[in-house]
Design a protein around this motif. Sequence first.
Motif, PDB file in Angstrom:
ATOM      1  N   ALA A   1       0.817  -1.208   0.000  1.00 22.87           N
ATOM      2  CA  ALA A   1       0.000   0.000   0.000  1.00 22.87           C
ATOM      3  C   ALA A   1       0.851   1.258   0.000  1.00 22.87           C
ATOM      4  O   ALA A   1       0.517   2.244   0.661  1.00 22.87           O
ATOM      5  N   GLY A   2       1.963   1.235  -0.758  1.00 27.37           N
ATOM      6  CA  GLY A   2       2.704   2.455  -1.023  1.00 27.37           C
ATOM      7  C   GLY A   2       2.067   3.190  -2.194  1.00 27.37           C
ATOM      8  O   GLY A   2       0.969   2.836  -2.644  1.00 27.37           O
ATOM      9  N   PRO A   3       2.742   4.202  -2.735  1.00 26.93           N
ATOM     10  CA  PRO A   3       2.153   4.960  -3.846  1.00 26.93           C
ATOM     11  C   PRO A   3       1.791   4.097  -5.050  1.00 26.93           C
ATOM     12  O   PRO A   3       0.770   4.335  -5.698  1.00 26.93           O
ATOM     13  N   THR A   4       2.617   3.088  -5.362  1.00 24.81           N
ATOM     14  CA  THR A   4       2.322   2.236  -6.518  1.00 24.81           C
ATOM     15  C   THR A   4       1.047   1.427  -6.305  1.00 24.81           C
ATOM     16  O   THR A   4       0.134   1.435  -7.136  1.00 24.81           O
ATOM     17  N   GLY A   5       0.972   0.728  -5.192  1.00 24.99           N
ATOM     18  CA  GLY A   5      -0.202  -0.094  -4.914  1.00 24.99           C
ATOM     19  C   GLY A   5      -1.473   0.727  -4.785  1.00 24.99           C
ATOM     20  O   GLY A   5      -2.539   0.323  -5.275  1.00 24.99           O
TER      21      GLY A   5
ATOM     22  N   GLY B   1       4.778   6.749   8.413  1.00 26.86           N
ATOM     23  CA  GLY B   1       4.937   8.173   8.676  1.00 26.86           C
ATOM     24  C   GLY B   1       6.226   8.724   8.112  1.00 26.86           C
ATOM     25  O   GLY B   1       6.655   9.817   8.492  1.00 26.86           O
ATOM     26  N   ALA B   2       6.846   8.011   7.158  1.00 27.34           N
ATOM     27  CA  ALA B   2       8.167   8.389   6.650  1.00 27.34           C
ATOM     28  C   ALA B   2       8.059   9.242   5.395  1.00 27.34           C
ATOM     29  O   ALA B   2       7.199   9.024   4.546  1.00 27.34           O
ATOM     30  N   SER B   3       8.998  10.183   5.259  1.00 32.99           N
ATOM     31  CA  SER B   3       8.987  11.093   4.100  1.00 32.99           C
ATOM     32  C   SER B   3       9.452  10.395   2.832  1.00 32.99           C
ATOM     33  O   SER B   3       8.959  10.676   1.746  1.00 32.99           O
ATOM     34  N   ARG B   4      10.427   9.522   2.909  1.00 31.06           N
ATOM     35  CA  ARG B   4      10.950   8.725   1.788  1.00 31.06           C
ATOM     36  C   ARG B   4      11.018   9.535   0.502  1.00 31.06           C
ATOM     37  O   ARG B   4      11.665  10.563   0.422  1.00 31.06           O
TER      38      ARG B   4
ATOM     39  N   GLN C   1       6.319  11.576   1.351  1.00 27.45           N
ATOM     40  CA  GLN C   1       5.571  10.424   0.850  1.00 27.45           C
ATOM     41  C   GLN C   1       4.373  10.076   1.718  1.00 27.45           C
ATOM     42  O   GLN C   1       3.339   9.637   1.204  1.00 27.45           O
ATOM     43  N   GLN C   2       4.490  10.270   3.041  1.00 24.14           N
ATOM     44  CA  GLN C   2       3.357   9.908   3.884  1.00 24.14           C
ATOM     45  C   GLN C   2       2.114  10.734   3.541  1.00 24.14           C
ATOM     46  O   GLN C   2       0.978  10.250   3.671  1.00 24.14           O
ATOM     47  N   LEU C   3       2.303  11.980   3.070  1.00 27.27           N
ATOM     48  CA  LEU C   3       1.155  12.808   2.711  1.00 27.27           C
ATOM     49  C   LEU C   3       0.648  12.469   1.308  1.00 27.27           C
ATOM     50  O   LEU C   3      -0.555  12.583   1.042  1.00 27.27           O
TER      51      LEU C   3
END
Length: 475
Positions: free
Chosen positions: A11-15, A40-43, A108-110
């Motif tokens: 469930a990251g941006p790709t998923g 909660g990580a900016s990545r 990335q969390q946002l």
Amino acid sequence: MRMTDVLVIGAGPTGLTLAIDLARRGVPVRIVDAAPGPSGASRGKGIQPRTQEVFDDLGVIDEILATARPYPPMRAYRGDTVVWEGTLGEPRAAAPDVPYPGIVMLPQQLTELALRNRLAALGVAVEYGTPVADLTQDDDGVTAAGIRATYAVGADGGRSTVRKALDIPFLGDTFDTERMALADVRFSDGRLDRDHWHIWGDLATQELRLGLCPLPGTDTFQLTAPLAPDEEPADLQRFVTERSGRDDLVFTEVTWRSLYRVNIRLAASYRRGRVFLAGDAAHAHSPAGGQGLNTGVQDAYNLGWKLAAVLAGAHPDLLDTYQAERQPVAADVLGLSTLLLRGSQDAPRRGRDTDQLDVHYRDSALSVDTRRVPGPLRAGDRAPDAPLGDGTLFDRFRGPHATVLAFRPAPALDHAVELNTGAQAAYGSYGIDPEAGGYVVVRPDGYVGLLADDADAVRDYLSTALDRSHYSPVP
């Protein structure tokens, strides 16, 4: 056993992008993630122009741009003395064909929050705390995490359990001597302004020692710092003090930290049977140039409409074009990000070389040009935006359908968007002859599928390459 059409694993941006694209097409989809809850990580914090166009189509761009900001100017120090200021690139103005001209920053969390909100509005929630310990498939479907699906997609990151379960080689190298400390930190006071990306290093050699970048929508900074092969920054506060030469940069909290090793890898295959790989599960990049997150989003955007079409009755061979189109793109991006990481003199400049607007599928089986006189715009290219009397072409592209554009004086075609003078002029700069007319078929993912002079070629293309069942009339 619980059933669905598509199971998205990760469930990251790709998923999340893939799940949104499927859900808006009415495809039953479930999305699971092994983590107990959202990260909660900016990545990955850079959202490239082409990804902004994808987010526009998916209905999430307003929430993204409400918080995202352009990359701030950089301010270099020697201790607490400012010795240089500059930018990563010149800002570009929006144009009729490129409505989102520059990269924007959002932690990335946002980005994930905005995508989850959109997915929830479509009636789908991420099922956290659901690891995939095993995965099996047969001729009829896939079974994983107690879920039975017609297809499954592994979007579960560089350490992908799905890729390992499929026994797909992850070709490339891990450079243990090239490592970087990453962290999200919160400072006790305003000694660092939030209008600049603060850096310490050697200007003569352009060697970075420490970077502190303010993250939009938060009160934290992202810390980045290259490490020596044997360096382990156990005491992060002491590390910052030593790298900056300042003892007044005291932070009160570290909300996330990671030790990053440079991985340059590409999956040997993007598919095994009914299971696909996307995002970092399929390709691992250096962070240079802000390419990783964006490449993964576009993997999902390419795959989503094809899965939906096949589930609706299109020929299954359509799914073969996913790897054929996306694997070469990832290979090119890997080379680009590596050049940027190494600081090579051959490295592309940030901007048009990294914004992914020029990514194309010209060699795809779905790219057809039957014009008597081809022009600069080719089948497989991104379809440019252009003004219409009641909006823009992107407004007409938005949604799950393919779109047919008719350039006068070509004969009328049912459900085609007939372009006004302004739009024809905009496409004229791309080689569409306004005197001859013609047609452009724009795929559901915003790429040119067909360029043709006659309506019969359009009808043939819609009934074969795209399958007419996936072509919807444009209102």
